[in-house]
Design a protein around this motif. Structure first.
Motif, short mmCIF file in Angstrom:
data_model
loop_
_atom_site.label_atom_id
_atom_site.label_comp_id
_atom_site.label_asym_id
_atom_site.label_seq_id
_atom_site.Cartn_x
_atom_site.Cartn_y
_atom_site.Cartn_z
N VAL A 123 -7.99 -0.33 3.70
CA VAL A 123 -8.70 -1.76 2.77
C VAL A 123 -7.36 -2.17 2.36
O VAL A 123 -7.04 -3.73 2.07
CB VAL A 123 -9.49 -1.27 1.41
CG1 VAL A 123 -9.59 -2.34 0.18
CG2 VAL A 123 -11.19 -0.59 2.24
N GLY A 124 -5.71 -1.53 1.73
CA GLY A 124 -4.82 -2.17 1.21
C GLY A 124 -4.23 -3.24 2.41
O GLY A 124 -3.79 -4.23 2.07
N ARG A 177 -5.89 -5.98 2.97
CA ARG A 177 -6.36 -7.40 1.67
C ARG A 177 -4.82 -7.87 1.14
O ARG A 177 -4.10 -8.82 1.53
CB ARG A 177 -6.03 -6.16 0.02
CG ARG A 177 -6.24 -6.96 -1.30
CD ARG A 177 -6.22 -6.49 -2.39
NE ARG A 177 -7.42 -5.59 -2.23
CZ ARG A 177 -6.97 -4.28 -2.30
NH1 ARG A 177 -6.60 -3.75 -1.57
NH2 ARG A 177 -8.34 -3.44 -1.68
N GLU A 178 -3.72 -7.09 2.09
CA GLU A 178 -2.31 -7.51 1.60
C GLU A 178 -1.76 -8.58 2.68
O GLU A 178 -1.41 -9.61 2.80
CB GLU A 178 -1.15 -6.39 2.54
CG GLU A 178 -0.86 -5.13 1.54
CD GLU A 178 -0.08 -4.53 1.42
OE1 GLU A 178 0.34 -4.42 3.17
OE2 GLU A 178 0.61 -3.77 0.82
N SER A 184 -5.15 -10.60 4.00
CA SER A 184 -5.60 -11.41 3.78
C SER A 184 -4.62 -12.51 2.74
O SER A 184 -4.74 -13.36 2.54
CB SER A 184 -6.77 -11.11 3.15
OG SER A 184 -7.72 -12.17 2.41
N SER A 185 -4.24 -11.78 1.49
CA SER A 185 -3.62 -12.41 0.58
C SER A 185 -2.62 -13.21 0.98
O SER A 185 -1.90 -14.50 0.51
CB SER A 185 -2.59 -11.17 -0.80
OG SER A 185 -2.28 -10.23 -0.14
N SER A 243 -15.91 -4.06 4.50
CA SER A 243 -14.42 -4.62 4.07
C SER A 243 -13.27 -5.74 4.90
O SER A 243 -12.87 -7.05 4.71
CB SER A 243 -13.62 -4.04 3.72
OG SER A 243 -12.03 -4.24 3.29
N TYR A 244 -13.87 -5.47 6.23
CA TYR A 244 -13.41 -6.40 6.56
C TYR A 244 -14.08 -7.81 7.05
O TYR A 244 -13.79 -8.67 6.94
CB TYR A 244 -12.78 -6.03 8.41
CG TYR A 244 -12.72 -6.99 9.45
CD1 TYR A 244 -11.44 -7.16 9.83
CD2 TYR A 244 -13.54 -6.88 10.33
CE1 TYR A 244 -10.88 -7.72 11.10
CE2 TYR A 244 -13.37 -8.09 11.70
CZ TYR A 244 -11.82 -8.09 11.29
OH TYR A 244 -11.45 -9.30 12.75
N THR A 292 -13.40 -9.78 4.04
CA THR A 292 -12.06 -10.44 4.32
C THR A 292 -11.83 -12.03 5.17
O THR A 292 -11.74 -13.25 4.59
CB THR A 292 -11.17 -9.48 4.60
OG1 THR A 292 -10.84 -8.57 3.72
CG2 THR A 292 -9.83 -10.27 4.45
N LYS A 339 -14.43 -14.57 4.02
CA LYS A 339 -13.74 -15.50 2.97
C LYS A 339 -12.47 -16.28 3.48
O LYS A 339 -12.42 -17.61 2.85
CB LYS A 339 -13.14 -14.88 1.99
CG LYS A 339 -13.63 -13.98 0.60
CD LYS A 339 -12.42 -13.08 0.22
CE LYS A 339 -13.78 -12.46 -0.87
NZ LYS A 339 -12.68 -11.45 -1.71
#
Length: 796
Positions: free
Chosen positions: A293-294, A297-298, A300-301, A367-368, A371, A374
């Motif tokens: 997940v980390g 998230r990186e 995606s951000s 989670s995927y 992400t 969005k």
């Protein structure tokens, strides 16, 4: 000391010297006491003349004559001289024996020869001694010499005896020593055997202890692994080595420990260790989820930040959305695979049961999906909104569906390819793709619900089925990694089919079941004449030119069922005037065939069969209602023929739609039950147990099972058969009216006159029947069949 051979050399033998030299014998090793004797060699040379004289054949056997030869230096010279004389005598005896042997002719001669040979051998054994004794004892010198020789020989014998005694003693000692050595060897062998057995026993014990130690070590390694792995997973920064191979090996070791504890539940503290290992496994997989997940998230951000910084076109946006996510996908896919391997359902598990770690894998999918959703769903929503607002698709349902579904399919295909780089298998994929398709559903579903034109709904269903749905009858299986878009478009197809069924039922209710015909619609047979004229106009067949020559009326009725496949069909496509054929049909029949042809193969077969039976049933009722109105305004014959014509049309057309048999509609009828209760109440025996049991036994207190057969084909055949029977029966009754029972029962009834009357009536009615049939039915064979049926009824 003398040599042992000196004793044996004194004894004479009857064997000749030549034979003795040629006979092989054992050579004794020379004794250390033997010394070279030169005198012995000289004596041997001095005795050679004796050998020559003994070899003289003219010399007689016996003692030699006294000569002055030199004295023998030793006993050996004397022995050789005696041996020479004896050899000569033995050679003569051998010659005699050879001659005697030649005279053997039978067994008796052989026996005599053998006895003489045995006597000669015995004499030969004593001859040498006899000759020496006679030779030495013949004078005093010989006797003194013999005595001297005997004394020397006695001494020699004594020495030999002492020597032999010594040898015997040594031999005995040697034998005793060898015996003791043998006993020692046996003792050593016994001890060695016992030692070997003890060694083998020790080796076996060593092997057993080694195996036991290995087994203990093998078992202990499943217990000893608990402490280091606990420290490793609970240490600060434990998630930093999640993507290393060492972490995968550690999880595999945990799997082995769990399997061992499950396979040996009787071991001490096995349950405790198993629970602790399960907690550690959960801890390890949780670290993977956190790392996954980390990392997601990186990425995606980073993508979101780049999109927000500047305006990007579609090509750059697509490259950023997919290329960036493909960079780190391989590493995260490997760690996610560790969870997936342990989230798979074990063999033999109950259907629907989830694995212990399936929730962790679902969290990765969620989670995927969140992400990617969005990032992608807003773009899809904006694109579909643009398609919906375009002039060409704003009001056209099919055009909007074609463009929006095509775009959504491309996006789903791209997301499917990207999903394969992050995960294995299809678990969670179609849930994510359904969320991607939500903008399409949000725009397409309201349009379908508000669409009232059944033609557009049919066109939409055809588009979805032919272009986007996977053919179930296709023998080639789909690739496991290929996108099955039919699963995603199925909700839209179901919405369209539901709306199509609803509109079909509405048309069935409004335009068939509740249809109110106008007077001009019921103007039969005038409507048949209009159709015949419009159908034959411009297509009149050539006649022969003879007066009275008539042509067969041209029928607008198609010979094969009509299935309308799309919009308005041009005339002549089916080989006949379609509009003329439809104009000749009653409006409800025309609408029923149109509905069946539209929804055929566009909805589920079970739904179509149910709708088809309802349509056929309501159309049949509508035709009966029209027939009743025609009967009131015209004649019963017109009503019957109208109904026969349209029922034949309907029967012919529904053959093409493969309407299957429908299960009977079973219901319960409680009307008899209520009537029985009212009857018992009125009679005052409501609370009498005997009445209750009597009614239970008779079935009056039980509901009735009513089966409503919904087979439209059977219903249609039954109604057609009843109409034909009524029509032919009516004409037959009019023809046989002169022979009614009332007239026959009267007095003075004239049978001949009645028969003549029947003939006259039959001629008139048959002409009327044929004229009516020609007004309604164009098929000559059908007309003749009905006429023949009337004739058969009259004859019977």
């Amino acid at each position: 000391m003398y040599d042992d051979a000196s004793y044996y050399s004194f004894l004479p033998t009857a064997v000749p010297q030549e034979d003795r030299q040629s006979t092989p014998k054992h050579q004794r090793r020379q004794s250390l006491l033997k010394q070279p004797n030169e005198d012995q060699q000289a004596n041997d040379r001095a005795l050679e003349p004796i050998g020559e004289s003994s070899a003289n054949p003219g010399h007689n056997a016996g003692p030699p004559k006294a000569t002055l030869s030199r004295r023998a230096q030793s006993y050996t010279d004397f022995h050789h001289a005696a041996r020479t004389v004896l050899d000569k005598d033995s050679s003569s005896k051998h010659k005699k024996q050879a001659k005697a042997h030649e005279n053997i002719k039978d067994d008796l001669d052989f026996s005599d020869w053998y006895d003489s040979l045995e006597a000669d051998l015995l004499d030969a054994s004593h001859e040498e001694y006899t000759f020496v004794n006679s030779l030495l004892l013949g004078n005093s010198y010989g006797r003194s010499l013999l005595i001297s020789y005997c004394r020397d020989y006695q001494k020699q014998l004594e020495l030999s005896s002492a020597h032999l005694d010594t040898l015997l003693s040594n031999t005995t000692d040697t034998l005793n020593l060898l015996s003791s050595l043998s006993n020692s060897f046996k003792a050593v062998e016994a001890q060695t055997t016992n030692f070997q057995k003890q060694c083998e026993g020790l080796i076996q014990e060593q092997r057993r202890l080694t195996q036991l130690a290995d087994g203990i070590n093998q078992n202990m390694r499943y217990y000893s692994f608990l402490e280091p792995v606990t420290r490793r997973l609970n240490a600060p920064g434990a998630g930093s080595f999640v993507r290393s191979e060492e972490y995968s090996r550690m999880l595999a070791r945990l799997d082995e420990c769990l399997e061992y504890m499950a396979a040996h539940p009787k071991h001490r503290e096995a349950a405790t260790y198993r629970s602790r290992y399960r907690l550690l496994m959960t801890r390890g997989l949780t670290l993977i989820r956190v790392n996954f997940v980390g990392g997601l998230r990186e990425i995606s951000s980073d993508v979101t930040k780049r999109i927000a910084d500047r305006q990007l076109n579609e090509t750059t946006m697509s490259a950023l959305l997919y290329a960036k996510f493909r960079v780190g996908a391989s590493g995260l896919k490997e760690v996610a695979q560790e969870i997936r391997k342990r989230a798979m359902r074990a063999p033999g598990a109950e259907p629907g049961a989830e694995s212990e770690y399936q929730s962790l894998m679902n969290e990765l999918y969620t989670s995927y999906s969140a992400t990617r959703g969005k990032l992608v769903i807003p773009l899809i929503r904006k694109k579909i909104g643009d398609i919906s607002g375009a002039p060409s698709t704003s009001k056209e349902l099919v055009a909007f569906a074609r463009n929006s579904i095509g775009y959504t399919r491309e996006m789903c295909s791209s997301e499917n390819d990207l999903w394969r780089e992050w995960f294995e298998g299809n678990d969670g994929l179609y849930d994510f793709l359904e969320s991607v398709c939500e903008p399409l559903y949000d725009h397409l579903r309201p349009r379908i619900i508000h669409e009232n034109e059944i033609l557009k709904l049919c066109e939409l269903c055809t588009l979805l089925q032919t272009r986007y749905m996977h053919d179930q009858e296709d023998d080639e299986p789909m690739d496991a990694n290929e996108l099955n878009f039919s699963v995603l478009i199925q909700p839209a197809l179901e919405d369209a089919q539901t709306r199509l069924v609803f509109r079909t039922q509405a048309i069935l209710r409004d335009e068939i079941e509740r249809y109110k015909p106008k007077p001009d619609v019921l103007d039969y047979p005038a409507n048949n004449r209009k159709v015949s004229l419009s159908g034959t106009k411009g297509q009149r067949p050539a006649t022969s030119g003879r007066k009275g020559s008539t042509a067969e009326p041209t029928t607008p009725m198609p010979k094969t069922p009509i299935i309308v496949e799309g919009g308005d069909l041009p005339d002549g496509q089916w080989g006949f005037d379609t509009q003329a054929a439809l104009q000749g049909w009653y409006p409800t029949l025309r609408k029923a065939i149109w509905l069946l042809s539209r929804i055929y193969r566009l909805v589920n077969s079970t739904v179509f069969d149910d709708l088809a039976h309802q349509i056929v049933h309501q159309t049949t009722l509508s035709l009966h209602h029209a027939s009743a109105l025609i009967s009131a305004s015209r004649t019963p014959a017109d009503a019957h023929l109208f109904l026969i014509k349209h029922l034949l049309f309907l029967k012919q057309q529904i053959v093409a739609f493969d309407i299957e048999y429908v299960t009977p509609d079973i219901s319960f009828d409680f009307s008899g039950l209520s009537a029985t209760f009212y009857e018992l109440r009125d009679r005052g025996g409501f609370f009498d147990p005997r009445n209750l049991w009597r009614n239970f036994g008779g079935g009056k207190l039980l509901p009735k099972v009513v089966e409503n057969m919904l087979d439209a084909k059977v219903e249609l055949d039954g109604r057609l058969r009843a109409v034909i029977t009524g029509f032919t029966g009516a004409f037959a009754d009019r023809i046989l009216s002169p022979l009614e029972e009332k007239k026959v029962a009267k007095k003075g009834f004239d049978a001949i006159e009645a028969v003549e009357a029947v003939k006259r009536v039959a001629d008139d009615e048959v002409r009327v029947l044929r004229r009516k049939l020609e007004e309604y039915l164009d098929d000559r064979r059908t007309r003749e069949t009905l006429v023949g049926t009337v004739q058969d009824l009259v004859v019977q």
